[in-house]
Design a protein around this motif. Structure first.
Motif, short mmCIF file in Angstrom:
data_model
loop_
_atom_site.label_atom_id
_atom_site.label_comp_id
_atom_site.label_asym_id
_atom_site.label_seq_id
_atom_site.Cartn_x
_atom_site.Cartn_y
_atom_site.Cartn_z
N ARG A 1 0.83 -1.21 0.00
CA ARG A 1 0.00 0.00 0.00
C ARG A 1 0.87 1.26 0.00
NH1 ARG A 1 -1.43 3.49 3.74
NH2 ARG A 1 -3.43 4.62 3.56
N SER A 2 1.89 1.28 0.83
CA SER A 2 2.77 2.45 0.88
C SER A 2 3.49 2.67 -0.43
CB SER A 2 3.77 2.30 2.03
OG SER A 2 4.59 1.15 1.82
N LEU A 3 3.85 1.59 -1.13
CA LEU A 3 4.50 1.72 -2.43
C LEU A 3 3.57 2.35 -3.45
CD1 LEU A 3 6.80 1.10 -4.44
CD2 LEU A 3 5.80 -1.18 -4.73
N LEU A 4 2.29 1.89 -3.50
CA LEU A 4 1.35 2.44 -4.48
C LEU A 4 0.98 3.87 -4.16
CD1 LEU A 4 -1.06 -0.59 -5.05
CD2 LEU A 4 0.83 0.16 -6.49
N ALA A 5 0.99 4.23 -2.89
CA ALA A 5 0.64 5.61 -2.53
C ALA A 5 1.71 6.59 -2.98
CB ALA A 5 0.43 5.71 -1.02
N ASP A 6 2.96 6.13 -3.17
CA ASP A 6 4.07 7.00 -3.56
C ASP A 6 4.39 6.93 -5.04
OD1 ASP A 6 4.23 7.64 -0.90
OD2 ASP A 6 5.83 6.18 -0.49
N THR A 7 3.60 6.23 -5.83
CA THR A 7 3.90 6.09 -7.26
C THR A 7 3.58 7.35 -8.04
OG1 THR A 7 1.70 5.12 -7.55
CG2 THR A 7 3.56 3.60 -7.30
N GLY A 8 2.71 8.21 -7.52
CA GLY A 8 2.33 9.41 -8.25
C GLY A 8 1.23 9.19 -9.26
N CYS A 9 0.58 8.05 -9.22
CA CYS A 9 -0.51 7.76 -10.16
C CYS A 9 -1.85 8.26 -9.66
CB CYS A 9 -0.61 6.25 -10.41
SG CYS A 9 0.85 5.56 -11.17
N GLN A 10 -1.84 8.89 -8.48
CA GLN A 10 -3.06 9.43 -7.89
C GLN A 10 -4.13 8.35 -7.72
OE1 GLN A 10 -4.29 12.78 -10.26
NE2 GLN A 10 -2.48 14.01 -9.73
N LEU A 11 -3.70 7.24 -7.14
CA LEU A 11 -4.65 6.17 -6.84
C LEU A 11 -5.33 6.47 -5.51
CD1 LEU A 11 -2.63 2.94 -7.79
CD2 LEU A 11 -4.39 4.09 -9.13
N SER A 12 -6.64 6.29 -5.50
CA SER A 12 -7.38 6.49 -4.26
C SER A 12 -7.21 5.26 -3.37
CB SER A 12 -8.86 6.72 -4.56
OG SER A 12 -9.42 5.58 -5.19
N GLU A 13 -7.63 5.43 -2.12
CA GLU A 13 -7.52 4.33 -1.17
C GLU A 13 -8.37 3.14 -1.61
OE1 GLU A 13 -5.92 2.47 2.12
OE2 GLU A 13 -5.44 4.45 1.28
N HIS A 14 -9.51 3.40 -2.20
CA HIS A 14 -10.38 2.31 -2.67
C HIS A 14 -9.72 1.54 -3.81
CE1 HIS A 14 -14.62 0.70 -2.74
NE2 HIS A 14 -14.12 0.17 -3.85
N GLU A 15 -9.03 2.22 -4.71
CA GLU A 15 -8.35 1.54 -5.82
C GLU A 15 -7.21 0.68 -5.30
OE1 GLU A 15 -9.08 4.65 -9.49
OE2 GLU A 15 -7.46 5.04 -8.07
N ILE A 16 -6.49 1.17 -4.30
CA ILE A 16 -5.40 0.37 -3.73
C ILE A 16 -5.96 -0.88 -3.06
CG2 ILE A 16 -3.54 0.37 -2.02
CD1 ILE A 16 -3.20 3.36 -2.53
N ILE A 17 -7.09 -0.74 -2.35
CA ILE A 17 -7.71 -1.90 -1.70
C ILE A 17 -8.20 -2.90 -2.74
CG2 ILE A 17 -9.64 -2.62 -0.26
CD1 ILE A 17 -9.38 -0.03 1.27
N THR A 18 -8.79 -2.41 -3.83
CA THR A 18 -9.27 -3.31 -4.89
C THR A 18 -8.11 -4.09 -5.51
OG1 THR A 18 -11.10 -1.79 -5.37
CG2 THR A 18 -10.52 -3.41 -7.06
N LEU A 19 -6.98 -3.41 -5.75
CA LEU A 19 -5.82 -4.08 -6.31
C LEU A 19 -5.27 -5.11 -5.33
CD1 LEU A 19 -4.01 -4.04 -8.84
CD2 LEU A 19 -2.52 -2.44 -7.64
N GLY A 20 -5.22 -4.77 -4.04
CA GLY A 20 -4.74 -5.74 -3.05
C GLY A 20 -5.67 -6.92 -2.89
#
Length: 761
Positions: free
Chosen positions: A598-617
């Motif tokens: 989660r911390s890696l995706l939050a720092d990618t700069g792709c502007q992913l929301s928390e819901h998108e990160i949870i869906t991917l996980g």
């Protein structure tokens, strides 16, 4: 047994005591628990004459006498078995056999015997039989029912019994009332039923040809008329095209005549007899009287108006000359070349095309368009593909948009809008179809629930938690605050169920205000409700599953859109992601903790929301499929069978043994499933499939002895189920796990999906 009478015995002096002892001794030998002691009637009156009719009746209590056999009331299905009594289980189920019999003919020299084909119907509900002979044209015999429906007795000396299903098979003879029938074939339903009953079906036979019928057919084929008959057969066209009508939309410009105006017409062409009917389109307030038809159904000549013909001038046949007196005894010769016939051309379907002009009794009618059936007809018959309509009238100007007054602030916006749409105010209508589709249906609640927090600097309010429920049926939102101890805040209902408007909108305006929809709610979203800012921090499992199942409606839960955002990052960032994941997995297992992911995706700069990160996980999380417990599955199966009162395990074992030709104790999964379905085993499909897999060997065959022993709740009962386990449905798929700190994510699958199989540089 009765005591013997001896001289000087006290029984001789007391006959009442003798009868009492004899009755007691007889009762001693009676069966214990017997309740029926009636005696059959042996004497009756028939037409005033006393007769003895009890020779074949049973003895006391309905028990057969010595040397007497009981006649079965039904031949095969005497009691309630499986789904009910035979008259209910086999209602409207009939076996059909094809048969024939030979009938001798003694009073004709053309034939010595006659082969008559018939059908034998066997009714499973009560073992009745009916024999019907099909009707043969010009046979000279009365056909129909040969034997009415009833139970037919067997031939003597077994005439006290009746035919049952075991007496029927293909390619064998059967005798009904001294007439022998040869069964040649049966229909597919009969064949499948006999196969399920365990009957080995013989090969089909062919009925012999009837000599006299063959002779008559040869004579009819060889007959030729001396003079060819001129026949005009229109029956075939009528039968093929009955109720088939071509519809054309036409235009007649009548402006040249006095008080004339353009007319819109509908032309109907009947394919059954090539006739045409025309109706006029009359709009309201057109000033014209409504006539039923513009032109009655008839054939339209091409060169109309035509001169009137004399009677007898237009006929189907032409006479060349007449020999002899006119009337009786006259002779005539028909003109086969029709040299003097008056021919008149009429419009056919090939003459009607879009853009063409037809002559309707002197009126030029333009064909402008046609319906879909007409287009398909011309496309299949004539290969026409161009059906561009002809524009014959100026299009109407668009209606001016109705301007609504601005909202006054009284009542709701929907109610104020309805009061402006008519003189009589009506209540605003809801989307009834959406309400019925998205309303609660069993366990499907159609309610998305989220956990929200208040965004404020107040330390007390920061600890408050709210449950936001979004109802998909009417797009309403309700908020509830759970009670928390020692917080000083009284929990309960925070917001009544209603539609919530988005902030930043003008209050008094003509347009409807924009409200929050289901797509606006996701983990990480911010909502302004009652001038208070909330942030959604979590959701329940149903909300995640619903949004992932309807990903086309929720872009935040669409895994395809999320992956496309990650693919858009530049190459340097991709290398950093690969190095970070490799360092987080020193054991090279391909798995990393969810928090690191989660911390890696939050720092990618792709502007992913928390819901998108949870869906991917959730999509790439590690899910372990536990092995189903065989004991639990057998307990569930026995519980279902016990509730349905299914205990026909001996017949089920005999069916499995019958199909096992080699007596190996194993059958294929398909055969085992077919037998279970034939016996209507009351088990769910997924449970039955899983049980059969558990009793399968390496080659895939089922050990049916172990399978039947496991589900036999009478001989091998399993421990009783708990109430919670009894109502728990069996399912082969598991839900996605709840993402927590210790949850592992398969990052290797994510890298393969994003960057392909390229090796790390």
């Amino acid at each position: 047994m009765p005591l013997p009478l001896l001289p000087g015995n006290s029984l001789n002096r007391n006959p009442c005591l003798l009868v009492s002892l004899e009755y007691c001794s007889t009762s001693y030998y009676c069966e214990l628990g017997k309740e029926k002691f009636h005696k059959s009637q042996h004497f009756e009156y028939s037409k005033g004459i006393p007769l003895m009719v009890g020779a074949k009746k049973p003895g006391i209590g309905g028990e057969p006498l010595l040397g007497q056999t009981a006649k079965p009331q039904y031949s095969l299905f005497p009691k309630e078995q499986g789904s009910g009594p035979s008259w209910l289980a086999f209602d409207k189920q009939v076996l059909c056999f094809d048969a024939y019999f030979q009938e001798p003919v003694t009073q004709s020299r053309e034939e010595t015997y006659r082969v008559r084909k018939c059908k034998i119907y066997y009714y499973l509900e009560n073992d009745t039989i009916q024999v019907v002979e099909p009707i043969i044209k010009n046979s000279g015999m009365q056909h129909g029912t040969l034997i009415c429906r009833h139970r037919i007795p067997l031939p003597a000396p077994n005439d006290d019994q009746f035919y049952n299903i075991q007496h029927f098979n293909i390619n064998q003879e059967i005798e009904f009332y001294s007439r022998t029938y040869m069964i040649t074939d049966c229909d597919p339903f009969t064949r499948n039923f006999l196969r399920k009953m365990g009957v080995r079906i013989n090969s089909s036979a062919t009925a012999p040809a009837d000599p006299y019928t063959t002779l008559r057919q040869e004579l009819e084929d060889s007959m030729k008329p001396r003079r060819p008959y001129e026949r005009q057969d229109t029956l075939k066209q009528f039968l093929e095209h009955d109720h088939n009508v071509l519809r054309f939309y036409c235009y007649w410009n009548d402006t040249e005549s006095m008080f004339g105006d353009p007319r819109e017409l509908i032309l109907h062409y009947f394919l059954a007899d090539d006739t045409i009917e025309i109706r006029e389109v009359l709009y309201p307030n057109s000033g014209r009287d409504t006539a039923p038809k513009f032109l009655n159904r008839s054939k339209i000549p091409k060169n109309a108006p035509t001169p009137t013909h004399q009677p007898g001038e237009v006929t189907g046949r032409t006479v060349l000359n007449v020999i002899g007196p006119v009337g009786q005894g006259s002779r005539y010769i028909l003109d086969r070349l029709n040299t003097g016939a008056v021919e008149e051309e009429f419009y056919k379907d090939s003459d009607l095309t879009i853009g063409g002009v037809i002559n309707v009794w002197g009126r030029s009618v333009l064909i402008c368009d046609c319906d879909n059936f007409t287009k398909e007809y011309y496309r299949s018959k004539y290969g026409i593909e161009d059906f561009t309509p002809v524009q014959y009238k100026v299009p109407l100007p668009p209606k001016p948009a109705r301007e609504m007054p601005p909202y006054t602030g009284f009542g709701s916006e929907e109610d104020s809008l309805c009061s402006c749409q008519g003189l009589i105010p009506k209540a605003p209508q809801k989307d009834f179809r959406k309400l019925m589709e998205k309303d609660r249906q069993g366990l499907e609640s159609n309610v998305l629930r989220f956990v929200a927090k208040i965004l404020t600097n107040n330390a007390v309010n920061n600890e408050r938690t709210f449950i936001i429920s979004f109802y998909l049926g009417d797009d309403t939102i309700a908020m509830f605050e759970p009670t928390q101890r020692n917080t000083g805040v009284l929990g309960g209902k925070f917001l009544e169920r209603s539609r919530v408007k988005k902030p930043g909108q003008e209050l008094y305006k003509s347009e409807m205000s924009e409200c929050y929809m289901a797509q606006d709610l996701y983990v990480g979203a911010r909502l302004c409700i009652s001038n208070q800012l909330f942030q959604l921090v979590d959701a329940d499992e149903y909300a995640f599953n619903y949004m992932e199942q309807h990903a086309e409606e929720f872009p935040r839960a669409n895994i395809g859109i999320i992956l496309s955002k990650l693919k858009s990052i530049h190459a340097e960032k991709q290398k950093e992601i690969k190095h970070f994941l490799a360092n987080s997995d020193p054991g090279n297992t391909g798995l990393v903790p969810y928090e690191s992911f989660r911390s890696l995706l939050a720092d990618t700069g792709c502007q992913l929301s928390e819901h998108e990160i949870i869906t991917l996980g959730r999509t790439y999380s590690l899910r372990e499929q536990p092995e189903p417990n065989v004991g639990f599955m057998l307990a569930v199966a026995q519980d279902h069978l016990k509730k349905k009162l299914f205990d026909n395990f001996p017949d089920l074992l005999r069916a499995f043994t019958h199909e096992d030709r080699d007596r190996t104790g194993h059958l294929s999964a398909k055969e085992a499933r077919t037998i279970c379905k034939a016996f209507r085993l009351p088990l769910a499909d997924d449970l039955l499939r899983a049980l059969l897999q558990k009793f399968a060997n390496e080659s895939g065959n089922i050990d049916y002895n172990a399978f039947l022993s496991g589900i036999n709740w009478r001989e091998n009962p399993s421990p009783p189920l708990l109430p919670d386990d009894a109502i728990k449905p069996f399912c082969s798929t598991l839900p996605k796990p709840k993402l927590e700190g210790h949850t592992k994510v398969n990052y290797s699958a994510v890298i393969k999906e994003l960057f392909g199989d390229a090796e790390e540089e």
